[in-house]
Design an enzyme around this catalytic site. Structure first.
Site, mmCIF file in Angstrom:
data_model
loop_
_atom_site.group_PDB
_atom_site.id
_atom_site.type_symbol
_atom_site.label_atom_id
_atom_site.label_comp_id
_atom_site.label_asym_id
_atom_site.label_seq_id
_atom_site.Cartn_x
_atom_site.Cartn_y
_atom_site.Cartn_z
ATOM 1 N N THR A 170 72.424 -98.638 23.668
ATOM 2 C CA THR A 170 72.597 -97.457 24.511
ATOM 3 C C THR A 170 74.079 -97.164 24.649
ATOM 4 O OG1 THR A 170 72.437 -96.601 26.778
ATOM 5 C CG2 THR A 170 72.328 -98.986 26.530
ATOM 6 N N ASP A 182 75.429 -95.780 27.031
ATOM 7 C CA ASP A 182 75.822 -95.860 28.440
ATOM 8 C C ASP A 182 76.452 -97.207 28.809
ATOM 9 O OD1 ASP A 182 74.781 -93.328 28.707
ATOM 10 O OD2 ASP A 182 72.865 -94.005 29.533
ATOM 11 N N ARG A 238 96.762 -75.339 31.860
ATOM 12 C CA ARG A 238 95.429 -75.288 32.460
ATOM 13 C C ARG A 238 94.957 -76.655 32.940
ATOM 14 N NH1 ARG A 238 93.091 -71.427 27.717
ATOM 15 N NH2 ARG A 238 93.469 -69.409 28.733
ATOM 16 N N MET A 246 78.676 -88.110 29.257
ATOM 17 C CA MET A 246 77.412 -88.752 29.601
ATOM 18 C C MET A 246 77.693 -90.070 30.325
ATOM 19 S SD MET A 246 75.116 -88.149 26.188
ATOM 20 C CE MET A 246 74.373 -86.556 25.828
ATOM 21 N N GLY A 247 76.636 -90.827 30.619
ATOM 22 C CA GLY A 247 76.811 -92.184 31.127
ATOM 23 C C GLY A 247 76.382 -92.438 32.552
ATOM 24 N N ARG A 261 89.287 -74.688 32.595
ATOM 25 C CA ARG A 261 88.281 -74.531 31.546
ATOM 26 C C ARG A 261 87.389 -75.777 31.551
ATOM 27 N NH1 ARG A 261 90.171 -70.264 31.931
ATOM 28 N NH2 ARG A 261 90.859 -68.809 30.307
ATOM 29 N N LEU A 312 77.702 -84.648 21.373
ATOM 30 C CA LEU A 312 78.788 -85.035 20.480
ATOM 31 C C LEU A 312 79.164 -86.499 20.693
ATOM 32 C CD1 LEU A 312 81.123 -81.910 20.762
ATOM 33 C CD2 LEU A 312 79.698 -82.557 18.809
ATOM 34 N N GLN A 313 78.893 -87.026 21.883
ATOM 35 C CA GLN A 313 79.197 -88.430 22.162
ATOM 36 C C GLN A 313 78.220 -89.383 21.494
ATOM 37 O OE1 GLN A 313 80.005 -88.574 26.744
ATOM 38 N NE2 GLN A 313 79.061 -86.622 26.201
ATOM 39 N N ARG A 314 77.042 -88.892 21.166
ATOM 40 C CA ARG A 314 75.960 -89.763 20.716
ATOM 41 C C ARG A 314 75.876 -89.881 19.193
ATOM 42 N NH1 ARG A 314 72.073 -91.520 23.714
ATOM 43 N NH2 ARG A 314 72.180 -89.957 25.350
#
Length: 335
Positions: free
Chosen positions: A122, A124, A159, A166-167, A260, A267-269
């Site tokens: 996982t 996470d 900015r 995630m996580g 922003r 994209l992390q996975r």
């Protein structure tokens, strides 16, 4: 010859293919037949499985995702049907690749006598029995790379960039990804966020030479009601967007701050697994096969540093592990 059924439960994570490859190669070395079960327990129930040999896994080490497919389905009411399928195919033990859903499935099956070994997979990294799980290193690398890219445009346009990871609820991806990517503030579910501190840090940066900020926010972090009420229409906004609007409301008049929002999402996975994910996947899966060979089932495999550990199944496997306090405190040195 023993027969092992390998399957994935829960979300995919980079490095699972390395684990499947390792299980097959080590299995052949120990005269163990490995059957790949497609799409988790759903595939087992519809008889979608095949024997895996070296040619099946010869070119998957560098590939993300899982060649077997996966599903979020956990057997509960129909565990007996799963047991029937395991017996039908002469499977002596399952090798389950997954996170807390995988742990839940393993415990459910243990209660009716279906043997298994769990390998933690996982992004996470929130399982209490292991230092690291398959996929975490790759996810952190993606967060770091995203922050590196966003840094230049944040600085160019002065900015505040809100970057959502995630996580939840462990906080590992946001904390380690944010720390390695030079985030100026990190907000996770692992501790109560201090919004006065956040505003003061951004204010201090804009008063100096650093007229931009990178703020990492864990997806779904719970916000105080008073913060939500500062933002019109907060009911339709994510926590990250509410934080952006709150910053704007507090600091736009004085500094003209614009913000922003970037949600890194899946994209992390995905993508090719990092070196460490390949290594720990190879170590843990090979060790799991060795345990099955010795008849040592109803255990989870983990890593402590570079050492492999074996943990008997228990309900505590379902507990999540929040990010290490020292690591969370370390981030504050750079605020």
């Amino acid at each position: 010859m023993r027969r092992v059924g390998v399957l994935c439960v829960g979300n995919d994570s980079p490095g699972i293919n390395a684990a499947i490859r390792s299980a097959v190669v080590r299995g052949l070395d120990l005269n163990i037949e490995v059957m790949g079960i497609k799409d988790g327990f759903e595939g087992l129930l519809r008889d979608d499985l095949e024997v895996l040999l070296r040619p099946n896994v010869s070119n998957i080490l560098h590939q993300g995702g899982t060649m077997l497919g996966t599903s979020l389905y956990v057997p509960e009411k129909n565990v007996e049907k799963v047991k029937e399928k395991v017996e039908q195919y002469g499977i002596s033990s399952l090798l389950i690749l997954g996170g807390r859903l995988g742990a839940k499935a393993a415990i459910n099956l243990m209660k009716i006598g279906v043997p298994s070994v769990l390998v933690p997979a996982t992004i996470d990294n929130d399982l209490a029995f292991t230092d690291f799980s398959i996929g975490f290193f790759t996810a952190v690398e993606h967060v770091k790379n995203a922050l590196d890219v966003l840094h230049s445009t944040a600085e160019s346009h002065h900015r505040v960039m809100i970057v959502e990871t995630m996580g939840k609820p462990g906080g590992w991806i946001a904390t380690i990804g944010g720390l390695s990517g030079g985030a100026d503030y990190i907000i996770t579910s692992a501790e109560k966020p201090n919004f006065d501190e956040l505003i003061e840090i951004i204010k201090r940066r804009y008063e100096g030479k650093k007229r931009f900020s990178l703020i990492v926010v864990e997806s779904g972090v719970e916000l105080p009601e008073e913060i939500k009420k500062e933002c019109d229409g907060f009911e339709k906004l994510s926590s990250s967007e509410i934080i952006g609007k709150y910053i704007e409301k507090k600091l736009k008049e004085k500094f003209g701050i614009e913000w922003r929002y970037t949600n890194l999402g899946y994209l992390q996975r995905g993508g090719s697994p990092a070196a460490m994910d390949r290594i720990i996947a190879t170590q843990m899966a090979a060790h799991a096969i060795e345990m099955i060979k010795m008849g040592k089932v109803y255990h989870a495999v983990g890593v402590k540093g570079f050492s492999i550990t074996e943990i008997p199944y228990s309900e505590t496997m379902l507990n999540y592990r929040p990010v290490d306090y020292y690591l969370k405190e370390l981030t504050k040195l750079f605020y």
